[in-house]
Motif scaffolding. Sequence first.
Motif, PDB file in Angstrom:
ATOM      1  N   GLY A   1      -0.596  11.347  -8.639  1.00  0.00           N
ATOM      2  CA  GLY A   1      -0.066  12.640  -8.212  1.00  0.00           C
ATOM      3  C   GLY A   1       1.434  12.627  -8.031  1.00  0.00           C
ATOM      4  N   CYS A   2       1.919  11.815  -7.087  1.00  0.00           N
ATOM      5  CA  CYS A   2       3.358  11.785  -6.799  1.00  0.00           C
ATOM      6  C   CYS A   2       4.099  10.747  -7.649  1.00  0.00           C
ATOM      7  CB  CYS A   2       3.585  11.536  -5.316  1.00  0.00           C
ATOM      8  SG  CYS A   2       2.862  10.004  -4.686  1.00  0.00           S
ATOM      9  N   ARG A   3       3.365   9.969  -8.446  1.00  0.00           N
ATOM     10  CA  ARG A   3       3.925   8.993  -9.393  1.00  0.00           C
ATOM     11  C   ARG A   3       4.820   7.978  -8.706  1.00  0.00           C
ATOM     12  NH1 ARG A   3       1.701  10.124 -13.676  1.00  0.00           N
ATOM     13  NH2 ARG A   3       2.936   8.882 -15.102  1.00  0.00           N
ATOM     14  N   ARG A   4       4.274   7.407  -7.618  1.00  0.00           N
ATOM     15  CA  ARG A   4       4.990   6.342  -6.907  1.00  0.00           C
ATOM     16  C   ARG A   4       3.978   5.333  -6.400  1.00  0.00           C
ATOM     17  NH1 ARG A   4       4.983   7.550  -1.161  1.00  0.00           N
ATOM     18  NH2 ARG A   4       3.975   9.552  -0.857  1.00  0.00           N
ATOM     19  N   ASP A   5       4.488   4.157  -6.036  1.00  0.00           N
ATOM     20  CA  ASP A   5       3.630   3.120  -5.465  1.00  0.00           C
ATOM     21  C   ASP A   5       3.388   3.422  -3.993  1.00  0.00           C
ATOM     22  OD1 ASP A   5       3.326   1.657  -7.783  1.00  0.00           O
ATOM     23  OD2 ASP A   5       5.163   0.507  -7.455  1.00  0.00           O
TER      24      ASP A   5
ATOM     25  N   ALA B   1      -7.811   7.271  -0.104  1.00  0.00           N
ATOM     26  CA  ALA B   1      -9.177   7.397   0.410  1.00  0.00           C
ATOM     27  C   ALA B   1     -10.114   6.598  -0.494  1.00  0.00           C
ATOM     28  CB  ALA B   1      -9.589   8.856   0.432  1.00  0.00           C
ATOM     29  N   ARG B   2     -11.248   6.199   0.042  1.00  0.00           N
ATOM     30  CA  ARG B   2     -12.221   5.416  -0.737  1.00  0.00           C
ATOM     31  C   ARG B   2     -12.928   6.295  -1.768  1.00  0.00           C
ATOM     32  NH1 ARG B   2     -12.724   0.490   1.143  1.00  0.00           N
ATOM     33  NH2 ARG B   2     -12.294   0.027   3.313  1.00  0.00           N
TER      34      ARG B   2
ATOM     35  N   ARG C   1      -5.369   9.491  -6.559  1.00  0.00           N
ATOM     36  CA  ARG C   1      -4.232  10.119  -5.877  1.00  0.00           C
ATOM     37  C   ARG C   1      -4.233   9.707  -4.415  1.00  0.00           C
ATOM     38  NH1 ARG C   1      -5.911  14.185  -9.410  1.00  0.00           N
ATOM     39  NH2 ARG C   1      -4.261  15.016 -10.728  1.00  0.00           N
ATOM     40  N   CYS C   2      -3.035   9.577  -3.824  1.00  0.00           N
ATOM     41  CA  CYS C   2      -2.927   9.205  -2.408  1.00  0.00           C
ATOM     42  C   CYS C   2      -3.412  10.357  -1.519  1.00  0.00           C
ATOM     43  CB  CYS C   2      -1.487   8.812  -2.061  1.00  0.00           C
ATOM     44  SG  CYS C   2      -0.304  10.178  -2.121  1.00  0.00           S
ATOM     45  N   ARG C   3      -3.657  10.040  -0.261  1.00  0.00           N
ATOM     46  CA  ARG C   3      -4.163  11.055   0.671  1.00  0.00           C
ATOM     47  C   ARG C   3      -3.240  12.272   0.744  1.00  0.00           C
ATOM     48  NH1 ARG C   3      -8.128   8.577   4.052  1.00  0.00           N
ATOM     49  NH2 ARG C   3      -8.018   6.314   3.969  1.00  0.00           N
TER      50      ARG C   3
END
Length: 199
Positions: A10-14, A21-22, A33-35
């Motif tokens: 999504g945000c294209r970062r580490d 989320a699991r 995608r991150c939370r």
Amino acid sequence: MSEAVKFCRGCRRDVLLTGFARDSNRGDGLQPRCRECVSVYGAERYRMSQAAKGKVVRSKADVPVGHKLCRQCGEIKPHDDWHRNATASDGLATCCKTCKKAQGRAGHLKRQYGITEAERDRMIAAQSGVCVICQEGPAEHVDHDHQTGKVRGVLCFSCNAALGQFKDRPDVIRRAAAYVEGNLWNPTLVAQGVYRLPS
């Protein structure tokens, strides 16, 4: 030792692994995608789906601590302006005290008299804002026929109370008017022990 990270689509970062989320369907057991992105993406997707249905979704308001947004009036008010509700997640009612009071008045008019606030306001305007009977006091109390339930007008407190005391009986009200006008309603002695009551 550095913590493990994963690339967010999504945000294209580490992002740290704890930021995902699991998801047991994925090889690494985490969502792609991150939370934070899921939250933003989910909200945006919801907004778009509601817009497709012709509905408007309000944007999230920035509410300071100790305050809450009233969805009814759109104002942000301190917690003191809310009734308590133990079943709600935040322990507060769904609308502020002011809106709750307005809902209560509107609900009472609808339940008791079958009219809306707008209809009552139109009646008051048609009466020039004064009581129909005394034509002096402010029109504030809806009056209705207790037999039929039909609304007759909007009266001042005194006139409304007077009708209630006379039990809405026209004959009693007429006698009261005659009494006030000076006709003493004393029985007239016609013969020994025979009295004639005024008609």
